[in-house]
Structures are given as C-alpha cells and as structure tokens.
Design a protein around this motif. Sequence first.
Motif, PDB file in Angstrom:
ATOM      1  N   THR A   1       0.856  -1.182   0.000  1.00 47.28           N
ATOM      2  CA  THR A   1       0.000   0.000   0.000  1.00 47.28           C
ATOM      3  C   THR A   1       0.890   1.228   0.000  1.00 47.28           C
ATOM      4  OG1 THR A   1      -1.723  -1.171   1.231  1.00 47.28           O
ATOM      5  CG2 THR A   1      -1.875   1.221   1.153  1.00 47.28           C
ATOM      6  N   SER A   2       0.624   2.137  -0.913  1.00 49.94           N
ATOM      7  CA  SER A   2       1.477   3.316  -1.057  1.00 49.94           C
ATOM      8  C   SER A   2       0.627   4.536  -1.361  1.00 49.94           C
ATOM      9  CB  SER A   2       2.501   3.110  -2.180  1.00 49.94           C
ATOM     10  OG  SER A   2       1.845   2.945  -3.431  1.00 49.94           O
ATOM     11  N   ALA A   3       1.226   5.687  -1.137  1.00 57.60           N
ATOM     12  CA  ALA A   3       0.597   6.956  -1.510  1.00 57.60           C
ATOM     13  C   ALA A   3       1.651   7.859  -2.121  1.00 57.60           C
ATOM     14  CB  ALA A   3      -0.040   7.635  -0.311  1.00 57.60           C
ATOM     15  N   TYR A   4       1.322   8.440  -3.263  1.00 56.96           N
ATOM     16  CA  TYR A   4       2.182   9.425  -3.923  1.00 56.96           C
ATOM     17  C   TYR A   4       1.546  10.790  -3.686  1.00 56.96           C
ATOM     18  CZ  TYR A   4       4.752  11.862  -7.617  1.00 56.96           C
ATOM     19  OH  TYR A   4       5.537  12.740  -8.316  1.00 56.96           O
ATOM     20  N   LEU A   5       2.297  11.700  -3.097  1.00 57.01           N
ATOM     21  CA  LEU A   5       1.778  12.996  -2.682  1.00 57.01           C
ATOM     22  C   LEU A   5       2.484  14.101  -3.439  1.00 57.01           C
ATOM     23  CD1 LEU A   5       2.100  12.232   1.125  1.00 57.01           C
ATOM     24  CD2 LEU A   5      -0.017  12.123  -0.174  1.00 57.01           C
ATOM     25  N   VAL A   6       1.720  14.924  -4.132  1.00 54.64           N
ATOM     26  CA  VAL A   6       2.288  16.066  -4.821  1.00 54.64           C
ATOM     27  C   VAL A   6       1.278  17.201  -4.762  1.00 54.64           C
ATOM     28  CG1 VAL A   6       1.525  15.146  -7.048  1.00 54.64           C
ATOM     29  CG2 VAL A   6       3.254  16.941  -6.996  1.00 54.64           C
ATOM     30  N   SER A   7       1.762  18.362  -4.317  1.00 61.59           N
ATOM     31  CA  SER A   7       0.892  19.506  -4.124  1.00 61.59           C
ATOM     32  C   SER A   7      -0.257  19.082  -3.208  1.00 61.59           C
ATOM     33  CB  SER A   7       0.385  20.028  -5.475  1.00 61.59           C
ATOM     34  OG  SER A   7      -0.384  21.189  -5.307  1.00 61.59           O
TER      35      SER A   7
ATOM     36  N   PHE B   1      -2.544  16.791  -3.959  1.00 62.58           N
ATOM     37  CA  PHE B   1      -3.116  15.554  -4.489  1.00 62.58           C
ATOM     38  C   PHE B   1      -2.426  14.337  -3.875  1.00 62.58           C
ATOM     39  CE2 PHE B   1      -3.772  18.775  -7.714  1.00 62.58           C
ATOM     40  CZ  PHE B   1      -5.074  18.559  -8.135  1.00 62.58           C
ATOM     41  N   ALA B   2      -3.168  13.236  -3.797  1.00 58.67           N
ATOM     42  CA  ALA B   2      -2.604  11.961  -3.370  1.00 58.67           C
ATOM     43  C   ALA B   2      -3.153  10.859  -4.261  1.00 58.67           C
ATOM     44  CB  ALA B   2      -2.948  11.674  -1.911  1.00 58.67           C
TER      45      ALA B   2
ATOM     46  N   PHE C   1      -6.145   5.156   5.535  1.00 57.52           N
ATOM     47  CA  PHE C   1      -7.220   5.944   6.117  1.00 57.52           C
ATOM     48  C   PHE C   1      -6.961   7.423   5.862  1.00 57.52           C
ATOM     49  CE2 PHE C   1      -6.781   2.134   8.693  1.00 57.52           C
ATOM     50  CZ  PHE C   1      -8.087   1.677   8.844  1.00 57.52           C
ATOM     51  N   LEU C   2      -8.048   8.161   5.677  1.00 59.47           N
ATOM     52  CA  LEU C   2      -7.977   9.614   5.582  1.00 59.47           C
ATOM     53  C   LEU C   2      -8.703  10.207   6.775  1.00 59.47           C
ATOM     54  CD1 LEU C   2      -7.278  12.244   4.046  1.00 59.47           C
ATOM     55  CD2 LEU C   2      -9.503  12.034   2.906  1.00 59.47           C
ATOM     56  N   TRP C   3      -7.958  10.966   7.577  1.00 63.83           N
ATOM     57  CA  TRP C   3      -8.535  11.705   8.698  1.00 63.83           C
ATOM     58  C   TRP C   3      -8.746  13.142   8.247  1.00 63.83           C
ATOM     59  CZ3 TRP C   3      -7.547  16.117  11.305  1.00 63.83           C
ATOM     60  CH2 TRP C   3      -8.095  16.296  12.580  1.00 63.83           C
ATOM     61  N   ARG C   4      -9.952  13.656   8.445  1.00 61.70           N
ATOM     62  CA  ARG C   4     -10.260  15.038   8.060  1.00 61.70           C
ATOM     63  C   ARG C   4     -11.271  15.629   9.037  1.00 61.70           C
ATOM     64  NH1 ARG C   4     -11.815  16.217   1.978  1.00 61.70           N
ATOM     65  NH2 ARG C   4      -9.522  16.274   1.851  1.00 61.70           N
ATOM     66  N   ASP C   5     -10.901  16.738   9.643  1.00 62.53           N
ATOM     67  CA  ASP C   5     -11.800  17.483  10.529  1.00 62.53           C
ATOM     68  C   ASP C   5     -12.426  16.605  11.602  1.00 62.53           C
ATOM     69  OD1 ASP C   5     -11.292  19.738   8.980  1.00 62.53           O
ATOM     70  OD2 ASP C   5     -13.003  19.356   7.652  1.00 62.53           O
TER      71      ASP C   5
ATOM     72  N   LEU D   1      -7.159  11.261  -4.238  1.00 70.28           N
ATOM     73  CA  LEU D   1      -7.617  12.150  -3.174  1.00 70.28           C
ATOM     74  C   LEU D   1      -7.106  13.553  -3.416  1.00 70.28           C
ATOM     75  CD1 LEU D   1      -6.660   9.904  -0.108  1.00 70.28           C
ATOM     76  CD2 LEU D   1      -8.857   9.956  -1.305  1.00 70.28           C
ATOM     77  N   ARG D   2      -7.941  14.533  -3.118  1.00 70.92           N
ATOM     78  CA  ARG D   2      -7.505  15.936  -3.101  1.00 70.92           C
ATOM     79  C   ARG D   2      -7.436  16.342  -1.632  1.00 70.92           C
ATOM     80  NH1 ARG D   2      -7.493  20.250  -6.782  1.00 70.92           N
ATOM     81  NH2 ARG D   2      -8.540  18.975  -8.344  1.00 70.92           N
ATOM     82  N   LEU D   3      -6.240  16.642  -1.171  1.00 74.37           N
ATOM     83  CA  LEU D   3      -6.009  16.913   0.232  1.00 74.37           C
ATOM     84  C   LEU D   3      -6.072  18.407   0.532  1.00 74.37           C
ATOM     85  CD1 LEU D   3      -3.014  14.467   0.841  1.00 74.37           C
ATOM     86  CD2 LEU D   3      -5.463  14.038   1.157  1.00 74.37           C
ATOM     87  N   LYS D   4      -6.289  18.719   1.797  1.00 73.42           N
ATOM     88  CA  LYS D   4      -6.300  20.103   2.248  1.00 73.42           C
ATOM     89  C   LYS D   4      -5.573  20.180   3.580  1.00 73.42           C
ATOM     90  CE  LYS D   4     -10.812  19.957   4.590  1.00 73.42           C
ATOM     91  NZ  LYS D   4     -12.158  20.594   4.650  1.00 73.42           N
ATOM     92  N   PRO D   5      -5.198  21.384   4.017  1.00 72.74           N
ATOM     93  CA  PRO D   5      -4.471  21.510   5.278  1.00 72.74           C
ATOM     94  C   PRO D   5      -5.211  20.836   6.430  1.00 72.74           C
ATOM     95  CG  PRO D   5      -4.417  23.577   4.087  1.00 72.74           C
ATOM     96  CD  PRO D   5      -5.359  22.685   3.324  1.00 72.74           C
ATOM     97  N   THR D   6      -4.451  20.206   7.300  1.00 71.26           N
ATOM     98  CA  THR D   6      -4.851  19.447   8.501  1.00 71.26           C
ATOM     99  C   THR D   6      -5.293  18.030   8.179  1.00 71.26           C
ATOM    100  OG1 THR D   6      -7.216  20.029   8.687  1.00 71.26           O
ATOM    101  CG2 THR D   6      -5.605  21.610   9.607  1.00 71.26           C
TER     102      THR D   6
END
Length: 299
Positions: free
Chosen positions: A159-165, A167-168, A179-183, A234-239
């Motif tokens: 399992t891997s994640a490529y993160l740029v800007s 995006f993941a 898992f994605l933790w958000r708010d 995934l489109r990520l945001k701060p936090t």
Amino acid sequence: MAIHDSETMEDVKPALAAAKYFVHSAADLSYDFGAATHKGHRRTENQDHYIVLRRTRIQQLLFTNVPTEELALPADESYAIAVADGMGGTGCGSLASQIAIRSAWDIAGRATSWVMKLDNMNSAELAERVEGFVYLMQQAFVEEFKSNPQFGNSGTTWTSAYLVSGFAVVAQIGDSPSFLWRDGTMRRVSVDHTIEQEFIATGVAPEIAGKFSHMLTRCLGYESQNARPDVHFLRLKPTDQLLICSDGLTDMVDETKIAECLDNSIDAQTACDALIQLALDAGGKDNVTAVLAKAKSQQ
C-alpha cells in the motif's frame, strides 16, 4: 470563411498543448511525516517494511542579465510513503517486503517523466502508470525466484501513496489499509483484498465472512496471478492526515481509537509511536507498522 476556420483550429492546438503540459502554480501543501514499526509480542521477526521518500526537481539560475528579484526559482517536490507486509517462512516474508520496497525505489528512479503536477493528468492515465509500476515490481519477484527457489511461496502486501501539491494517489494490493482523517472524522480509503471482503460484497453474513479475514485474493509474489492494484485519488487540504498501516494495527486497535490517536497527537511521529504502543498494549499478536502524512499549508 474556410481559411479563417482553419487558422482558428491551428491556434487552438498550441493552446491545448499549453493547458495539457503546463499548469499554474497551485496552493501547495507541505507535509509532516512519521513512521514506526515493531515485530510485536508473538513474532520472532518483523516482516513489515516501510519507506518515506522525497523527490525534488530544482530550477537553478546560472546566468542572466535580468534582475534576479524578478525571477522566481520554483522547486517542485513530491513525496511517497509505502508499507509492505511480508508473508512466508522465516526470512522469506521479510525478504518479500524488502524486495517490494527496493524495487519501488529503483523503478521510481527509472521513470521516463516525473509526475510532479496532477492537475493535467486524468485518472485513467495515472491508473495506467501505477499498474505499469506494479508490473515492474512483480518482475523483481520473478528475478529473485530464479536465484532463490525457496522464495517461491513468499509474497507481500503493498500500500502506497504518492503525494504532490494537494493531491494523493493511493495504490493498494492486499490488506494493509489506508485511512484519511479530516476534521475529526476518519474514513477508510481502501478495501482489503481478502476472501472476507468478497464474501461480504456478495451478502455473506459478517460472522461467517470474518473467518476468512486473512486469506488474501491479491498480493505481490512470484506466483501471484492477480497483482493488480486498486488506485484511489484524493484531493487533500491543510490538517488532513493520511495513514497507511499493516493489519497488525487494525487487528488490535479499532478504528475509533486510531482516529482518537490522530486527533490527539501533536505531530506525525508522535501519532505513529502512539499507534504502535496501542497495538502492543492490546496484545501485539502480529508485526505492526504505521506511516502517517499530515498535510499543512505551505509556508
């Protein structure tokens, strides 16, 4: 009129090319990373392996007569995180997960082009790129078997994640979840490749399906006939927090407690250390690994 239409079409082609190959600078994110692993209380060796890496591409000014304050010097950055949970006899499972990590490192350096911006790539192109990457990883297992026949029954999850800007791209083979933790809310990104999940999808009662929770339907290995990854975008945001772990964590610690740990930890490394300890305190029946990326605004 026909001439005018032709000229218009010619003008459109370079405009399309510009839009396809070049993007405006995005509101980039930076990341805080953490990683931890432990063999657990009942295993004699740790067959889990992980990696966190950073790639950069720098535009460096050598000579110009333009005032340098008028020239921005951008540096592109991308990151990758991965967890591989090996399976096999003593030494072989550990070797399998190491081969996955080592081959991924090598293949990344052989890419014909870097995926540094994702705005202009559609999901089909990215999925194709990931599938090609995994195919080359699979060949590393074939090569190992040629010189080490005892390796034939070994394999590993990936399992891997490529993160740029912001995006993941998450890729999964096997049952090492993400898992994605958000708010304050956490959701599972991936679906385990197990007989249990296939039974659940067809309506089999959970109490029956649960007996097959660790029977994989996909993995990397010499004899693997189905190493096709699931790819998630995934489109990520701060936090935001993106967690990849081995099932040694999720078998011991329920998702609510994992989310609480992410809620309460001051940084990514503290969170990973705490997650490992939770698994050990609950019995530590298996190797356990956690890798976490916490997104934050670019300073």
